[in-house]
Design a protein around this motif. Sequence first.
Motif, PDB file in Angstrom:
ATOM      1  N   UNK A  21       0.860  -1.259  -0.105  1.00  0.00           N
ATOM      2  CA  UNK A  21       0.029   0.089   0.090  1.00  0.00           C
ATOM      3  C   UNK A  21       0.892   1.122  -0.034  1.00  0.00           C
ATOM      4  N   UNK A  22       0.718   2.227  -1.042  1.00  0.00           N
ATOM      5  CA  UNK A  22       1.456   3.233  -1.227  1.00  0.00           C
ATOM      6  C   UNK A  22       0.816   4.263  -0.505  1.00  0.00           C
ATOM      7  N   UNK A  23       1.121   4.446   0.846  1.00  0.00           N
ATOM      8  CA  UNK A  23       0.461   5.544   1.709  1.00  0.00           C
ATOM      9  C   UNK A  23       1.444   6.779   1.736  1.00  0.00           C
ATOM     10  N   UNK A  24       0.646   7.944   1.109  1.00  0.00           N
ATOM     11  CA  UNK A  24       1.359   9.313   1.199  1.00  0.00           C
ATOM     12  C   UNK A  24       0.650  10.235   2.113  1.00  0.00           C
ATOM     13  N   UNK A  25      -0.391  10.035   2.609  1.00  0.00           N
ATOM     14  CA  UNK A  25      -0.934  10.642   3.636  1.00  0.00           C
ATOM     15  C   UNK A  25      -1.680   9.716   4.528  1.00  0.00           C
ATOM     16  N   UNK A  26      -1.868   9.968   5.873  1.00  0.00           N
ATOM     17  CA  UNK A  26      -2.723   9.078   6.807  1.00  0.00           C
ATOM     18  C   UNK A  26      -3.414   9.882   7.503  1.00  0.00           C
ATOM     19  N   UNK A  27      -4.667   9.508   8.059  1.00  0.00           N
ATOM     20  CA  UNK A  27      -5.658  10.249   9.060  1.00  0.00           C
ATOM     21  C   UNK A  27      -5.592   9.481  10.115  1.00  0.00           C
ATOM     22  N   UNK A  28      -4.951   9.908  11.254  1.00  0.00           N
ATOM     23  CA  UNK A  28      -4.685   8.975  12.409  1.00  0.00           C
ATOM     24  C   UNK A  28      -6.091   9.724  13.414  1.00  0.00           C
TER      25      UNK A  28
END
Length: 217
Positions: free
Chosen positions: A116-123
Amino acid sequence: MISAQDWSDAQLLWDFQQMHHEPRPCSVGIGLGSHDLGVADVTVDLYQRGMFPLIVFTGATSRTTEGRMPRGEAEHYRERAIELGVPASAILIEPNARNTGENIQFSRDLLAERGVDASSVLLVSKPYEERRAYATTRKLWPEVEVISASAPMTLSEYVDSIQDPRLVLDMLVGAQQRLLIYPEHGFMISQEIPEPVIAAYDRLRAEGFTSRIVPTG
C-alpha cells in the motif's frame, strides 16, 4: 476534590492536546488502539464519509484493556467496524503494538508489506492523544502527510463518557508529560508548548494528578 482551578487547567491541556485539523481525504485511516471503542466509531464515520479507502486498526492489549478487550484492541475495533457496516476487505489489523510509537511503526510496516502506497494518513485517536499521535508520526514516518482526528467532544462530554473525572485529569497530565519529555528520547518531534499550558501542567502535577505519568529517573 477537583477544584475550579484544576478544571481550568485541565481545559488548557485539553485544548492544546487537540490539533484542530480539518479531516480530508487521505491514503489510509489508522485507528490507534485504546480502551475507547469510540475511536473505532470515529474511524468508521470518516471511512463512510469517503476520507480513506482502507483502515488499519492497531493495538494489542494493556493493563487498561485486557479485561474488556481480551482479543486485543485492534481486533475489537475491527469487529466494531464490521458491525457498523465496513466490509472486512477494507480493514487491516496490526495486533502487536503496545504504545503509540509501535502503533505507528508497525502500521507503517504492515502497509509496506501489503504494497500500500501511503502518502498521507488520517490518524484517529482519543481526543487528548491527537497531538501525541501527530508528533510521533512526524518523527517515525516523516515522509507522510499527517492529519489528526478524534471524536468531536468537549472536555465535559468526555468526562461524562468516562465517568471518572480524576482519571481523565490524570490522563491529560500523562499525555502532556510525554509531549514535554519524549522528544529528547527521539520518540516524537519537538513542539512549541505555550507557557500557560506548562504552568497548568505543573499545577495539576502538584495537585496529585499523576497516576498516568511515566518515571523519569
